[in-house]
Design a protein around this motif. Structure first.
Motif, PDB file in Angstrom:
ATOM      1  N   LEU A   1       0.896  -1.113  -0.035  1.00  0.00           N
ATOM      2  CA  LEU A   1       0.175  -0.141   0.023  1.00  0.00           C
ATOM      3  C   LEU A   1       0.715   1.449   0.162  1.00  0.00           C
ATOM      4  N   LYS A   2       1.905   0.927   0.875  1.00  0.00           N
ATOM      5  CA  LYS A   2       2.841   2.306   0.976  1.00  0.00           C
ATOM      6  C   LYS A   2       3.533   2.926  -0.568  1.00  0.00           C
ATOM      7  N   GLU A   3       3.552   1.686  -1.423  1.00  0.00           N
ATOM      8  CA  GLU A   3       4.134   2.079  -2.706  1.00  0.00           C
ATOM      9  C   GLU A   3       3.118   2.082  -3.864  1.00  0.00           C
ATOM     10  N   GLN A   4       1.779   2.404  -3.616  1.00  0.00           N
ATOM     11  CA  GLN A   4       0.760   2.562  -4.357  1.00  0.00           C
ATOM     12  C   GLN A   4       1.253   3.823  -5.438  1.00  0.00           C
ATOM     13  N   SER A   5       0.749   3.819  -6.622  1.00  0.00           N
ATOM     14  CA  SER A   5       1.077   5.322  -7.397  1.00  0.00           C
ATOM     15  C   SER A   5       0.111   6.065  -7.174  1.00  0.00           C
ATOM     16  N   PHE A   6      -1.226   5.613  -6.588  1.00  0.00           N
ATOM     17  CA  PHE A   6      -2.166   6.705  -6.280  1.00  0.00           C
ATOM     18  C   PHE A   6      -1.897   7.685  -5.218  1.00  0.00           C
ATOM     19  N   PRO A   7      -2.107   8.922  -5.386  1.00  0.00           N
ATOM     20  CA  PRO A   7      -1.697  10.064  -4.334  1.00  0.00           C
ATOM     21  C   PRO A   7      -2.322   9.571  -2.943  1.00  0.00           C
ATOM     22  N   LEU A   8      -1.246   9.685  -1.925  1.00  0.00           N
ATOM     23  CA  LEU A   8      -1.654   9.491  -0.569  1.00  0.00           C
ATOM     24  C   LEU A   8      -2.732  10.273   0.114  1.00  0.00           C
ATOM     25  N   ASN A   9      -2.860  11.524  -0.408  1.00  0.00           N
ATOM     26  CA  ASN A   9      -3.988  12.206  -0.047  1.00  0.00           C
ATOM     27  C   ASN A   9      -5.168  12.216  -0.505  1.00  0.00           C
ATOM     28  N   GLU A  10      -5.576  11.175  -1.350  1.00  0.00           N
ATOM     29  CA  GLU A  10      -6.538  10.577  -2.126  1.00  0.00           C
ATOM     30  C   GLU A  10      -7.051   9.578  -1.476  1.00  0.00           C
ATOM     31  N   TRP A  11      -6.431   8.871  -0.466  1.00  0.00           N
ATOM     32  CA  TRP A  11      -7.220   7.697   0.076  1.00  0.00           C
ATOM     33  C   TRP A  11      -6.757   7.689   1.594  1.00  0.00           C
ATOM     34  N   GLU A  12      -7.506   6.985   2.354  1.00  0.00           N
ATOM     35  CA  GLU A  12      -7.380   6.768   3.721  1.00  0.00           C
ATOM     36  C   GLU A  12      -7.025   5.480   4.145  1.00  0.00           C
ATOM     37  N   LEU A  13      -6.193   5.023   5.030  1.00  0.00           N
ATOM     38  CA  LEU A  13      -6.153   3.527   5.356  1.00  0.00           C
ATOM     39  C   LEU A  13      -6.816   3.240   6.753  1.00  0.00           C
ATOM     40  N   ILE A  14      -7.669   2.358   6.815  1.00  0.00           N
ATOM     41  CA  ILE A  14      -8.247   1.790   8.255  1.00  0.00           C
ATOM     42  C   ILE A  14      -7.942   0.372   8.300  1.00  0.00           C
ATOM     43  N   ILE A  15      -7.112   0.350   9.750  1.00  0.00           N
ATOM     44  CA  ILE A  15      -7.087  -1.015  10.116  1.00  0.00           C
ATOM     45  C   ILE A  15      -8.165  -1.411  10.997  1.00  0.00           C
ATOM     46  N   VAL A  16      -8.712  -2.470  11.138  1.00  0.00           N
ATOM     47  CA  VAL A  16      -9.662  -3.031  12.025  1.00  0.00           C
ATOM     48  C   VAL A  16      -9.164  -4.078  12.716  1.00  0.00           C
ATOM     49  N   ASP A  17      -8.941  -3.540  13.992  1.00  0.00           N
ATOM     50  CA  ASP A  17      -8.455  -4.897  14.887  1.00  0.00           C
ATOM     51  C   ASP A  17      -9.450  -5.618  15.430  1.00  0.00           C
ATOM     52  N   ASN A  18      -9.594  -6.763  15.194  1.00  0.00           N
ATOM     53  CA  ASN A  18     -10.777  -7.494  15.497  1.00  0.00           C
ATOM     54  C   ASN A  18     -10.642  -8.411  16.710  1.00  0.00           C
ATOM     55  N   ASN A  19     -10.326  -7.636  17.702  1.00  0.00           N
ATOM     56  CA  ASN A  19     -10.083  -8.323  19.188  1.00  0.00           C
ATOM     57  C   ASN A  19      -8.905  -8.966  19.180  1.00  0.00           C
ATOM     58  N   SER A  20      -7.743  -8.478  18.633  1.00  0.00           N
ATOM     59  CA  SER A  20      -6.458  -9.093  18.850  1.00  0.00           C
ATOM     60  C   SER A  20      -5.607  -9.126  20.135  1.00  0.00           C
ATOM     61  N   ALA A  21      -5.187 -10.012  20.434  1.00  0.00           N
ATOM     62  CA  ALA A  21      -4.444 -10.113  21.949  1.00  0.00           C
ATOM     63  C   ALA A  21      -2.897 -10.562  21.743  1.00  0.00           C
ATOM     64  N   PRO A  22      -1.938  -9.565  21.698  1.00  0.00           N
ATOM     65  CA  PRO A  22      -2.076  -8.008  22.305  1.00  0.00           C
ATOM     66  C   PRO A  22      -2.686  -7.371  21.053  1.00  0.00           C
ATOM     67  N   PRO A  23      -3.456  -6.175  21.539  1.00  0.00           N
ATOM     68  CA  PRO A  23      -3.822  -5.159  20.394  1.00  0.00           C
ATOM     69  C   PRO A  23      -2.895  -4.866  19.290  1.00  0.00           C
ATOM     70  N   VAL A  24      -3.559  -4.483  18.113  1.00  0.00           N
ATOM     71  CA  VAL A  24      -2.430  -4.386  16.986  1.00  0.00           C
ATOM     72  C   VAL A  24      -1.731  -3.008  17.324  1.00  0.00           C
ATOM     73  N   GLU A  25      -0.419  -2.965  17.138  1.00  0.00           N
ATOM     74  CA  GLU A  25       0.388  -1.711  17.066  1.00  0.00           C
ATOM     75  C   GLU A  25       1.139  -1.667  15.716  1.00  0.00           C
ATOM     76  N   LEU A  26       0.835  -0.650  15.149  1.00  0.00           N
ATOM     77  CA  LEU A  26       1.562  -0.384  13.795  1.00  0.00           C
ATOM     78  C   LEU A  26       2.229   1.086  13.650  1.00  0.00           C
ATOM     79  N   ASN A  27       3.230   1.282  13.068  1.00  0.00           N
ATOM     80  CA  ASN A  27       3.727   2.572  12.750  1.00  0.00           C
ATOM     81  C   ASN A  27       3.343   2.967  11.273  1.00  0.00           C
ATOM     82  N   LEU A  28       2.202   3.701  11.555  1.00  0.00           N
ATOM     83  CA  LEU A  28       1.602   4.335  10.145  1.00  0.00           C
ATOM     84  C   LEU A  28       1.971   5.726   9.768  1.00  0.00           C
TER      85      LEU A  28
END
Length: 302
Positions: A24-51
């Motif tokens: 996704l980071k390497e997409q040709s589509f401009p970053l300001n024209e799309w959003e990224l939603i990560i849905v943590d579906n009850n993970s243990a431990p909770p999902v932590e990412l550097n976005l």
């Protein structure tokens, strides 16, 4: 138009998720024209990412277990005119978002589209695995575009969940059904390989008058770990997939098969053991388990 990319995840394999995000980071589509939603579906431990690389990202939490619930949570948070569903083991080709946008702009009657899902194996697969590609959400229907409307049956060219692109307007009927308390096809959970949630979305979109299609320029790699190439896993997967398929069609009122009682289902499974020669090799055993799922689906539905 604006795109929302939704990635549901539950206790993800970190290396695969990072590869998905790199795609996704390497997409040709401009970053300001799309959003990224990560849905943590009850993970243990909770999902932590550097976005921090993405200017418009969020990690939301959906405690109700199941892929469908996670996707619905993503839909409810999405701001885009277009929604793209990405699994946490999918690597999108760098032009995926751009191509999706172009296809929708050129085809205003389309409500859902998908393309090629090509395997990226983490280990050498058994020679017979290709027989079960569709169960593993792998497909390549060639270089031709295929589109269709609703003809009272599920079309072969309908998009699969991995990489499915949806017009938010077309999702209206499905979301209305969900909000009115109708039965939700819950799809995968921590303990179940059930499926059909993405098919349920497609049927609702088709029935509300939109077309769907296969576009080969939409290309992704689907990471397949060694665990998903094993006989036991594939047998459970095909059983659950076929049972879920019967239940989905029944829920939608388009089930072509007569229901049967549990004794009849047991007898059909015993007969199937010999018809498939299930003892001979992994392929025949897995196919037999798939048939068992079909019979149990016909015996279980109300």
């Amino acid at each position: 138009m604006f795109i929302s990319v939704i990635i549901p995840t539950y206790n993800p394999d970190q290396s695969r998720l990072i590869k998905s995000l790199q795609g996704l980071k390497e997409q040709s589509f401009p970053l300001n024209e799309w959003e990224l939603i990560i849905v943590d579906n009850n993970s243990a431990p909770p999902v932590e990412l550097n976005l921090s690389w993405h200017p418009n990202h969020q990690i939301i939490h959906e405690p109700e277990q199941g892929l469908t619930y996670a996707r619905i949570a993503g839909f409810n948070h999405a701001k885009g005119n277009i929604v793209i569903m990405v699994d946490d083991d999918n690597i999108l080709h760098r032009d995926y978002l751009q191509n999706a946008m172009d296809i929708f702009l050129s085809n205003p009657d389309l409500g859902a589209i998908g393309g090629r899902s090509i395997p990226l194996f983490e280990n050498t697969p058994p020679f017979w695995l290709q027989e079960f590609y569709s169960a593993l959400a792998l497909r390549d229907m060639g270089e031709s575009v295929i589109t269709t409307g609703w003809e009272n049956l599920y079309p072969d060219c309908a998009p699969i969940g991995a990489g499915m692109c949806l017009k938010m307007e077309a999702l209206g009927t499905y979301m209305h059904k969900i909000s009115n308390g109708n039965k939700i096809i819950t799809d995968r959970t921590a303990s179940s390989l059930a499926s059909g949630g993405d098919n349920d979305i497609v049927i609702e979109i088709l029935r509300s008058g939109w077309r769907v299609g296969y576009f080969p320029t939409l290309y992704l790699q689907h990471i397949i770990p060694v665990q998903r190439m094993q006989t036991g896993y594939l047998a459970r997967l095909l059983y659950s997939t076929n049972k879920s398929w019967v239940q989905l069609l029944e829920n939608q009122g388009i089930n072509p098969w007569a229901k049967m009682n549990k004794i009849a289902a047991w007898l059909r499974k015993m007969k199937g053991w010999f018809a498939y020669a299930a003892w001979k090799n992994p392929v025949q055993y897995i196919k037999w388990r798939g048939a068992c799922g079909h019979f149990d689906g016909l015996a279980d539905y109300k």
